[in-house]
Design a protein around this motif. Sequence first.
Motif, PDB file in Angstrom:
ATOM      1  N   SER A  64       0.852  -1.180   0.000  1.00 51.30           N
ATOM      2  CA  SER A  64       0.000   0.000   0.000  1.00 51.30           C
ATOM      3  C   SER A  64       0.898   1.243   0.000  1.00 51.30           C
ATOM      4  N   VAL A  65       0.291   2.400  -0.006  1.00 53.01           N
ATOM      5  CA  VAL A  65       1.072   3.650  -0.063  1.00 53.01           C
ATOM      6  C   VAL A  65       0.180   4.772   0.451  1.00 53.01           C
ATOM      7  N   TRP A  66       0.793   5.789   1.013  1.00 54.13           N
ATOM      8  CA  TRP A  66       0.037   7.020   1.241  1.00 54.13           C
ATOM      9  C   TRP A  66       0.896   8.226   0.913  1.00 54.13           C
ATOM     10  N   GLY A 159      -5.445  10.575   0.968  1.00 56.77           N
ATOM     11  CA  GLY A 159      -4.161  10.450   0.259  1.00 56.77           C
ATOM     12  C   GLY A 159      -3.646   9.027   0.157  1.00 56.77           C
ATOM     13  N   THR A 160      -4.544   8.084  -0.115  1.00 57.71           N
ATOM     14  CA  THR A 160      -4.120   6.675  -0.213  1.00 57.71           C
ATOM     15  C   THR A 160      -5.046   5.933  -1.172  1.00 57.71           C
ATOM     16  N   PRO A 161      -4.572   4.884  -1.831  1.00 54.64           N
ATOM     17  CA  PRO A 161      -5.450   4.128  -2.725  1.00 54.64           C
ATOM     18  C   PRO A 161      -6.227   3.052  -1.963  1.00 54.64           C
ATOM     19  N   LEU A 162      -7.413   2.749  -2.464  1.00 51.46           N
ATOM     20  CA  LEU A 162      -8.232   1.686  -1.880  1.00 51.46           C
ATOM     21  C   LEU A 162      -8.580   0.677  -2.971  1.00 51.46           C
ATOM     22  N   PRO A 163      -8.588  -0.603  -2.640  1.00 53.40           N
ATOM     23  CA  PRO A 163      -8.890  -1.628  -3.665  1.00 53.40           C
ATOM     24  C   PRO A 163     -10.397  -1.754  -3.893  1.00 53.40           C
TER      25      PRO A 163
END
Lengths: 239, 308
Positions: A64-66, A159-163
């Motif tokens: 993951s990433v933010w 500020g993060t991706p979600l699946p």
Amino acid sequence: MERILLITVRAPVASFRRPLDHNYQRTLPMPPPTTLFGIAGAALGLPDWELWETGSPVRSLKVSVWMEGEGEPGRAKDMWVVLKIKQSKIAERSPYFRELLFFTHYTLIYGGDEGLLKRLEKAFKDPAYPLSLGREDELMLVEDIRWGEASEGAPRFRGTPLPRDIRQIPGIKPVLEPGGYFEPSVVETLPLAFTVDRKGVRHPENSITISFIPPGLEVEVPGVPALQWRGRSFAWLNS
Amino acid sequence: MSKAIVVGYLAKVSAANVNASHTEGNVVVAKKVTLPDGSTVPYISGQAIRRMLRERLADLGYTLSEPFSQVSGQEVTPPVRPWEFIDEDLFGYLDPSGGRRRTSPVRVSAAIGLFPFQGDRDLGTRSFERFGQAMAAGGNMFETELYANLFKGTILVELDRVGVFQPLETGGEKERTLSSLDRRKRIQDLLQALNLLWGGGRTARMLADLSPKFLAYTRLRVKHPIFLEALEARYEDGRYLLNLAPLVNVLERFRDYREHTIFGLDPGIFGNEEEIFNTLREYGEVLRVRDALAKAREDVEGLWSESS
């Protein structure tokens, strides 16, 4: 509680092309899962044909990433020229545009087998290949490497991706605070891995829909299993 | 063992548009990035700088490869002889037909302006006289965006890969390695090309010298582009002032990984020359840029001997 490895990075220039874009290549706001795997593979010294092999250790990582900071990175529209060939001669030059992000600041998050994470920690301190965010010249600087214990947390993300495709999730609401600003999320179908054929051409596999939540405002997204570290929530993109 | 050389540098441009983007109407716009606060800073792409470095290597007497040496259908094939062509060795290549490709062991960051673009434009006229008419017929006016700025850039050289070619890169059966002498010479000439750097578009009327006015060279035991975010400056009382805190921070942070560090500083560029000299000499020799690069080439001379 789950042990995680957090790598905070900066890059003056970065770009993550959206897969179907051709003449106008937009960038995703954050590195997609395959880039997060690719960075780990570059640190460990795995060329892409080894990185994407079925038994590759990197494939077992959770990623993951933010985005760090409150605001978006700078943006530019960079013009490139493709040389087109007709009758075995370079016949014309065709311009295309590529969006670039400037002054990016992210924390890359890795989870999984602790032995592998320790290998990865060592590799980020002494990477086998130089690390980049996007193309090979888009060098990144590793600013910090930390271990953390992630616990289950509230599904409040920024500020993060979600699946997930957040357009399809009912009950989403912004957590309003003075000074917050909101812009629509980028939603894109992206692969979680590649297979590499004999010619070295990569083919996407296990595509999922990912929503990139912008950094300006926290959003409550019910139904997404969230992990939390130091008050910041994220979700694994590949679990 | 040394794994990388990293050079962070500052180039000064007084009035130019080194790397233009597209045209908007009759305006040639500069490549620039918009920051979140709405201001813009110009940049020179990494590809443009690679191109300039290749051209300077040609000036130094090298024959460059021809990326389109073979054209078949929609496929172009480079020579794929990196032992012969320095640019294939240092900057990599892609052969789409056979999957042979070499990732560049020399990474070149974009050079980014440290100060905002102010919207300046140069006005020009394309005379109709050129198209067979009398000069009195006038001409078309056009404008070119231009700037005065300091540009920061970084170059990282993977030492273990220069002059070393893997089977998947060449299509051969075994790894092929140049002699240490040739490998050293290629890196030394790359440093010399940086010393000679100029190029880009519009040089006929907006020639710019892009050779570094300040540089930090270091040989490292890890592959980290340590100077990438370390060069900052401000402008006060008509002079540039180099902010030393971020540079000192990375020099300290990577102290255990730095094997040899050299600084180049040209006189008359920075208002705080004495402060720069006194601060940086604790971390390495501070010389004029030309001498620093000569010293760096001497440092490369020691590579692949037993002590490195």
